[in-house]
Design a protein around this motif. Structure first.
Motif: not given
Ligand code: UDP
Length: 239
Positions: A199-213
Motif C-alpha cells: 500500500d502507498a503508506a508503506a512505500i512512502a514510509l520506506a521512501r522517506d526513510n530511504r529503505i530499499p524494498v
C-alpha cells in the motif's frame, strides 16, 4: 570464500496468504515448515531477521466493513489474526533450533511480550529471529505499513517482501498476460504508476526513510537466501 550476505539486518514481510498454501483459509503446516526452513537458512548466514506477517489468510477488517460491520472492530480481529500467524511462524523457527520471539503491537502479556524498540533490540542482540505481530497496532493500517514502520524503527537495511510472484509487474501477471516485470524501480515510480505491490503508506514510509524494498517470490525455494546474497530474481525498489 563463501558468498557473504549484503545486508546485516532485514525485515521480511509475508502476507497471511503465503501461509495458506493451496487451502482457501487458515494455515497450511507444510507451507509454514518450508518458510521456517528458508528463514533458518538465511539466519545461518549471520543476517539479523525480523518478520512481519499479515493476517489475510484468517481475517481482514475491510471485509467486515464491506458487509456493513464496524471497521475498527474488524481491524482488531485482523490484528489478532496476525498474532496467530506470528506465533505459528515463531514456533516453527524455534523447532529448528533457532531462537525466536514474538513481540506484539497489541498487548497480550500472557501470550507474548509487547513490542518496544528496546525489547526488539535486546532480542536481536540475543540472536533471535524477531517476529513483529499485530501490525502497527492501529486500525485503518495494514501489515505492509507495519513492516515499513518496524524496518524504519529497527534500522533494517532492507524491507523484503515475499510475494506469490518473482517481482513487481506492470499488472497482475496471473490475470494479464501482457504484464511486464520490472528489474528496478524507485519508490516514487511505484507510487506514481500505482503499482499494487504494497500500500502507498508503506512505500512512502520506506521512501522517506530511504529503505530499499525488494520483492521476490516466497514460493521459490532458496529465493530468500539468494536475495540476501544479492542475487536471484527480484525487483529492487530504491530511492
Ligand atoms: N490490521 C490493522 N492494522 C495494522 C495491520 C493490520 O488493522 O497495522 C488488520 C487489518 O484489518 C488487516 C488485517 O489486520 O486487513 C490483516 O492484515 P493485512 O491485510 O495487512 O494482511 P496480509 O494482506 O498481509 O495478509
Amino acid at each position: 570464500m563463501a558468498d557473504q550476505p549484503i545486508y546485516k539486518r532485514v525485515l521480511l514481510k509475508l502476507s497471511g496468504e503465503a501461509l495458506m498454501g493451496a487451502k482457501g483459509y487458515g494455515i497450511d503446516g507444510a507451507v509454514v515448515d518450508r518458510i521456517a526452513t528458508e528463514v533458518v537458512e538465511a539466519y545461518r548466514l549471520g543476517v539479523e531477521i525480523g518478520i512481519v506477517v499479515g493476517g489475510g489468510n484468517i481475517f481482514r477488517g475491510v471485509s467486515v466493513a464491506a458487509e456493513g460491520g464496524d471497521r475498527t472492530t474488524g481491524d482488531h480481529l485482523g490484528m489478532l489474526a496476525t498474532v496467530m500467524n506470528s506465533l505459528t511462524i515463531r514456533s516453527a523457527i524455534a523447532a529448528r533450533g533457532v531462537p525466536s520471539e514474538v513481540l506484539s503491537a497489541v498487548a497480550m502479556p500472557t501470550v507474548c511480550d509487547t513490542f518496544t524498540q528496546r525489547g526488539a533490540d535486546a532480542a536481536f542482540a540475543a540472536k533471535k529471529v524477531v517476529v513483529f505481530a499485530g501490525g502497527t497496532g492501529n486500525p485503518f493500517f495494514t501489515t505492509d505499513s507495519g513492516a515499513a514502520l518496524r524496518a524504519a524503527e529497527m534500522n533494517c537495511d532492507a524491507l523484503l517482501k515475499g510475494t506469490q510472484v518473482d517481482g513487481i509487474y506492470s499488472a497482475d501477471p496471473k490475470k494479464d498476460p501482457t504484464a511486464t516485470r520490472y528489474e528496478t524501480l524507485t519508490h516514487q515510480e511505484v507510487l506514481s504508476r500505482g503499482l499494487a505491490v504494497m500500500d502507498a503508506a508503506a512505500i512512502a514510509l520506506a521512501r522517506d526513510n530511504r529503505i530499499p524494498v525488494i520483492v521476490f517470490s516466497i514460493h521459490e525455494s532458496g529465493s530468500f537466501v539468494d536475495v540476501l546474497l544479492g542475487r536471484g530474481r527480484a525487483t529492487i525498489v530504491t530511492p
